[in-house]
Design a protein around this motif. Structure first.
Motif, PDB file in Angstrom:
ATOM      1  N   GLU A 133      12.992  38.602  41.730  1.00 44.46           N
ATOM      2  CA  GLU A 133      13.962  38.912  40.899  1.00 44.46           C
ATOM      3  C   GLU A 133      13.620  39.876  39.848  1.00 44.46           C
ATOM      4  N   MET A 134      12.449  40.327  39.650  1.00 44.36           N
ATOM      5  CA  MET A 134      12.079  41.098  38.406  1.00 44.36           C
ATOM      6  C   MET A 134      12.322  42.565  39.101  1.00 44.36           C
ATOM      7  N   ARG A 135      11.991  42.712  40.475  1.00 42.45           N
ATOM      8  CA  ARG A 135      12.058  44.026  41.043  1.00 42.45           C
ATOM      9  C   ARG A 135      13.782  44.122  41.213  1.00 42.45           C
ATOM     10  N   ALA A 136      14.568  43.211  41.734  1.00 44.20           N
ATOM     11  CA  ALA A 136      15.781  43.291  41.997  1.00 44.20           C
ATOM     12  C   ALA A 136      16.694  43.628  40.678  1.00 44.20           C
ATOM     13  N   LEU A 137      16.345  43.202  39.832  1.00 44.04           N
ATOM     14  CA  LEU A 137      17.113  43.112  38.561  1.00 44.04           C
ATOM     15  C   LEU A 137      16.611  44.722  37.988  1.00 44.04           C
ATOM     16  N   SER A 138      15.348  44.712  37.896  1.00 43.14           N
ATOM     17  CA  SER A 138      15.155  46.308  37.275  1.00 43.14           C
ATOM     18  C   SER A 138      15.839  47.405  38.110  1.00 43.14           C
ATOM     19  N   VAL A 139      15.958  47.373  39.338  1.00 41.73           N
ATOM     20  CA  VAL A 139      16.584  48.391  40.095  1.00 41.73           C
ATOM     21  C   VAL A 139      17.726  48.328  39.912  1.00 41.73           C
ATOM     22  N   ARG A 140      18.711  47.175  39.805  1.00 38.11           N
ATOM     23  CA  ARG A 140      20.029  47.100  39.396  1.00 38.11           C
ATOM     24  C   ARG A 140      20.238  48.014  38.276  1.00 38.11           C
ATOM     25  N   ASN A 141      19.381  47.407  37.181  1.00 37.43           N
ATOM     26  CA  ASN A 141      19.691  47.906  35.915  1.00 37.43           C
ATOM     27  C   ASN A 141      19.420  49.330  35.657  1.00 37.43           C
ATOM     28  N   HIS A 142      18.552  49.878  36.369  1.00 37.41           N
ATOM     29  CA  HIS A 142      18.105  51.422  36.281  1.00 37.41           C
ATOM     30  C   HIS A 142      19.244  52.080  37.082  1.00 37.41           C
ATOM     31  N   LEU A 143      19.784  51.767  38.126  1.00 37.46           N
ATOM     32  CA  LEU A 143      20.865  52.264  38.760  1.00 37.46           C
ATOM     33  C   LEU A 143      21.971  52.170  37.985  1.00 37.46           C
ATOM     34  N   GLU A 144      22.193  51.135  37.452  1.00 39.37           N
ATOM     35  CA  GLU A 144      23.537  51.141  36.400  1.00 39.37           C
ATOM     36  C   GLU A 144      23.511  52.118  35.131  1.00 39.37           C
ATOM     37  N   ARG A 145      22.152  52.215  34.539  1.00 42.50           N
ATOM     38  CA  ARG A 145      22.281  52.971  33.626  1.00 42.50           C
ATOM     39  C   ARG A 145      22.227  54.669  34.033  1.00 42.50           C
ATOM     40  N   LEU A 146      21.696  54.809  35.305  1.00 41.17           N
ATOM     41  CA  LEU A 146      21.818  56.268  35.916  1.00 41.17           C
ATOM     42  C   LEU A 146      23.245  56.658  36.212  1.00 41.17           C
ATOM     43  N   MET A 147      23.923  55.642  36.884  1.00 40.89           N
ATOM     44  CA  MET A 147      25.370  55.977  36.959  1.00 40.89           C
ATOM     45  C   MET A 147      26.042  54.698  37.006  1.00 40.89           C
ATOM     46  N   PRO A 148      26.834  54.247  35.789  1.00 39.16           N
ATOM     47  CA  PRO A 148      27.576  53.216  35.605  1.00 39.16           C
ATOM     48  C   PRO A 148      28.727  52.988  36.806  1.00 39.16           C
ATOM     49  N   GLY A 149      28.663  51.749  37.242  1.00 46.44           N
ATOM     50  CA  GLY A 149      29.383  51.418  38.302  1.00 46.44           C
ATOM     51  C   GLY A 149      28.986  51.877  40.019  1.00 46.44           C
ATOM     52  N   LEU A 150      27.899  52.393  39.737  1.00 50.21           N
ATOM     53  CA  LEU A 150      27.380  52.566  41.204  1.00 50.21           C
ATOM     54  C   LEU A 150      26.961  51.324  41.907  1.00 50.21           C
ATOM     55  N   VAL A 151      26.637  50.484  41.355  1.00 51.72           N
ATOM     56  CA  VAL A 151      26.164  49.296  42.046  1.00 51.72           C
ATOM     57  C   VAL A 151      27.478  48.330  42.532  1.00 51.72           C
ATOM     58  N   ALA A 152      28.156  48.089  41.410  1.00 54.08           N
ATOM     59  CA  ALA A 152      29.320  47.107  41.639  1.00 54.08           C
ATOM     60  C   ALA A 152      30.802  47.851  42.042  1.00 54.08           C
ATOM     61  N   GLY A 153      30.796  49.181  41.640  1.00 55.49           N
ATOM     62  CA  GLY A 153      32.128  49.812  41.535  1.00 55.49           C
ATOM     63  C   GLY A 153      32.151  50.467  43.137  1.00 55.49           C
ATOM     64  N   VAL A 154      31.628  50.322  44.190  1.00 57.59           N
ATOM     65  CA  VAL A 154      31.722  51.099  45.404  1.00 57.59           C
ATOM     66  C   VAL A 154      31.973  50.308  46.605  1.00 57.59           C
ATOM     67  N   PRO A 155      32.875  49.758  46.773  1.00 62.23           N
ATOM     68  CA  PRO A 155      33.396  48.727  48.090  1.00 62.23           C
ATOM     69  C   PRO A 155      32.778  49.271  49.303  1.00 62.23           C
ATOM     70  N   GLY A 156      31.956  48.640  49.919  1.00 60.26           N
ATOM     71  CA  GLY A 156      31.693  48.821  51.225  1.00 60.26           C
ATOM     72  C   GLY A 156      30.396  49.658  51.358  1.00 60.26           C
ATOM     73  N   ALA A 157      29.813  50.101  50.209  1.00 61.28           N
ATOM     74  CA  ALA A 157      28.476  50.772  50.119  1.00 61.28           C
ATOM     75  C   ALA A 157      27.478  49.901  50.651  1.00 61.28           C
ATOM     76  N   GLN A 158      26.576  50.771  51.112  1.00 61.55           N
ATOM     77  CA  GLN A 158      25.612  49.979  52.072  1.00 61.55           C
ATOM     78  C   GLN A 158      24.268  49.463  50.947  1.00 61.55           C
ATOM     79  N   LEU A 159      23.231  48.352  51.209  1.00 60.45           N
ATOM     80  CA  LEU A 159      22.233  48.187  50.856  1.00 60.45           C
ATOM     81  C   LEU A 159      21.058  47.928  51.722  1.00 60.45           C
ATOM     82  N   LEU A 160      20.261  48.829  51.971  1.00 56.67           N
ATOM     83  CA  LEU A 160      19.245  48.928  52.963  1.00 56.67           C
ATOM     84  C   LEU A 160      17.889  48.439  52.452  1.00 56.67           C
ATOM     85  N   LEU A 161      17.236  47.677  53.050  1.00 58.24           N
ATOM     86  CA  LEU A 161      15.929  47.191  52.776  1.00 58.24           C
ATOM     87  C   LEU A 161      14.893  47.676  53.800  1.00 58.24           C
ATOM     88  N   ALA A 162      13.911  48.290  53.373  1.00 56.27           N
ATOM     89  CA  ALA A 162      12.732  48.834  54.304  1.00 56.27           C
ATOM     90  C   ALA A 162      11.232  48.440  53.809  1.00 56.27           C
TER      91      ALA A 162
END
Length: 484
Positions: A425-454
């Motif tokens: 959760e440390m990694r997942a939460l930090s990534v989400r937080n940094h992406l939201e700081r980078l571009m507010p709404g990027l994580v929650a505000g784009v319906p249908g956007a992909q989340l890929l794990l590699a």
């Protein structure tokens, strides 16, 4: 090697892609549906031992790390020879492109550009004809950390690290090629220089037989391009080549977006059978190519690679309103007007493994995974920060692990299973937080956007579920090994 059956090469157009990376040159042939049909690989250390590289590079003192430029020439040709030996119908290849290790740089002589244009199969290999083509025969690569002082000077000139990020999309970075160009010009000048290339534009140039432009997405990794106008920044041209800005413009063409360079050079057509109408497209850097190869082709798409270090790529609809002291920003290689960002985290699998070994019996991930399943989403308010090395995003020195429950610091969690969930959760939460700081709404505000794990940890369904819960998106695991 026996020639493959003809069924390996079905009727129809074929396409060839190269990956000129740190340790090898790979070539991949696909059909119009992107089905892989054949490939070849040249490993620098073992296939070209006369260059004396270790892991594809030469290391010297004071952070200098280079690769022999001529080795790359020889590797590209050997990769083509191996495809032909497999029976690949090179005459049916319609287009060629590739990816090059980002940040590496190449320094062409004026006479070298003419030698490139005049390549002739009757005069020997491309490497033989280009032996004297480069002002320096050792190309600085992304691992080189010898430009620290230049980075400090750029930050001071611009008015601070964030001012550099505002101009170029990244703070001043040692491995970025603008700093190598600056040192080269200070030491040697530009009188004998015919062109300056990145590894990507070098690869395209070699196949087209003329100097190819630098792809706009790769150009953002130079500390030289204006991230908004996508042209060389006048102030940065003056920083790199003071008093020689016009001369620099003459050997460094303005960046271009994805486009055709021209037809394949007659050297390759006459020697290996490529069609004279085969087009060479701009190459880009390995990271921009990984963005497209991973399927990040719409704003809001996110890919997270969980490896030794963790890397996050995301597609942004525009330049962020304010520069941030972490991450890197690049124009998207194929989406007009869009950008992509890269965030890097040093404490990846090594740190997760540390938690596994300390609490769940060493080599078996079963106990670690069971602990994630057996603890609730949110971990009952238990939060952990775990370190095995200095962190990059944000910049934090390695220190003791930190744990808290409901905002109160604790020495240890009451339930040891909470450590497994906390480190993921440390990694997942930090990534989400940094992406939201980078571009507010990027994580929650784009319906249908992909989340890929590699990466290695992406195959763990319990780890993937944590990311799905934190991002509130379905997760798709993908093998990104050949994404470039």
């Amino acid at each position: 090697m026996a020639a493959p059956a003809a069924a390996q090469w079905p009727d129809g157009p074929l396409y060839l892609g190269f990956d000129l990376s740190t340790q090898s040159c790979k070539a991949l042939v696909v059909d119009a549906d992107l089905t892989p049909l054949g490939n070849s690989r040249v490993h620098f250390d073992t296939d070209l031992p006369h260059y004396g590289t270790v892991d594809g590079v030469h290391r010297a003192g004071e952070g200098h790390v280079t690769s022999p430029t001529l080795m790359w020439v020889e590797a590209v040709e050997l990769a083509v020879e191996r495809l032909k030996a497999q029976g690949c119908p090179l005459e049916r290849i319609c287009s060629i492109s590739g990816s090059g290790q980002q940040h590496g740089s190449v320094y062409w002589r004026k006479s070298g550009v003419e030698a490139l244009r005049g390549l002739d199969p009757s005069k020997g290999s491309a490497a033989a004809q280009l032996r004297e083509a480069f002002v320096v025969d050792a190309s600085p690569v992304w691992m080189d950390t010898s430009t620290t002082e230049s980075c400090r000077e750029l930050s001071a000139l611009a008015g601070g690290a964030l001012a550099v990020a505002e101009m170029t999309g990244s703070t001043a970075q040692e491995r970025f090629s603008g700093h190598f160009f600056r040192r080269f010009i200070a030491e040697r000048g530009l009188a004998d220089v015919g062109a300056l290339s990145l590894v990507s534009s070098f690869g395209a140039s070699l196949l087209a037989g003329d100097i190819a432009p630098i792809d706009v997405s790769d150009a953002a990794g130079m500390n030289l391009m204006d991230i908004r106008s996508r042209q060389w920044h006048e102030k940065l041209l003056a920083f790199v080549a003071p008093g020689q800005e016009d001369a620099l413009r003459g050997v460094l063409a303005q960046p271009q977006a994805a486009s055709a360079v021209g037809s394949v050079h007659s050297y390759w057509a006459n020697k290996y059978g490529f069609s004279p109408s085969c087009m060479v497209a701009l190459w880009s850097g390995d990271n921009p190519c990984a963005v497209v190869g991973s399927g990040l082709v719409a704003p809001g798409d996110i890919a997270i690679s969980l490896g030794t270090s963790d890397t996050v790529l995301s597609v942004l609809p525009k330049v962020p309103d304010e520069p941030l002291p972490f991450g890197h920003l690049f124009p998207h290689p194929v989406l007009q007007g869009c950008y992509w960002s890269m965030l890097c985290y040093a404490n990846g699998d090594v740190t997760r493994r540390k938690v596994r070994d300390a609490f769940f019996g060493g080599a078996d991930w079963g106990g670690f995974s069971a602990a994630i399943r057996e603890t609730p989403v949110g971990n009952g308010g238990a939060v952990g920060l775990f370190y095995t090395t200095d962190e990059i995003t944000p910049a934090v020195a390695c220190g003791p692990d930190y744990r808290s429950v409901q905002g109160r610091a604790v020495e240890a969690f009451e339930d040891p299973r909470q450590n497994a969930r906390a480190v993921v959760e440390m990694r997942a939460l930090s990534v989400r937080n940094h992406l939201e700081r980078l571009m507010p709404g990027l994580v929650a505000g784009v319906p249908g956007a992909q989340l890929l794990l590699a990466g290695g940890a992406s195959a763990n369904a319990d780890v993937a579920q944590v990311f799905a819960d934190v991002f509130q998106r379905p997760v798709r695991s993908t093998d990104a090994e050949c994404a470039a």
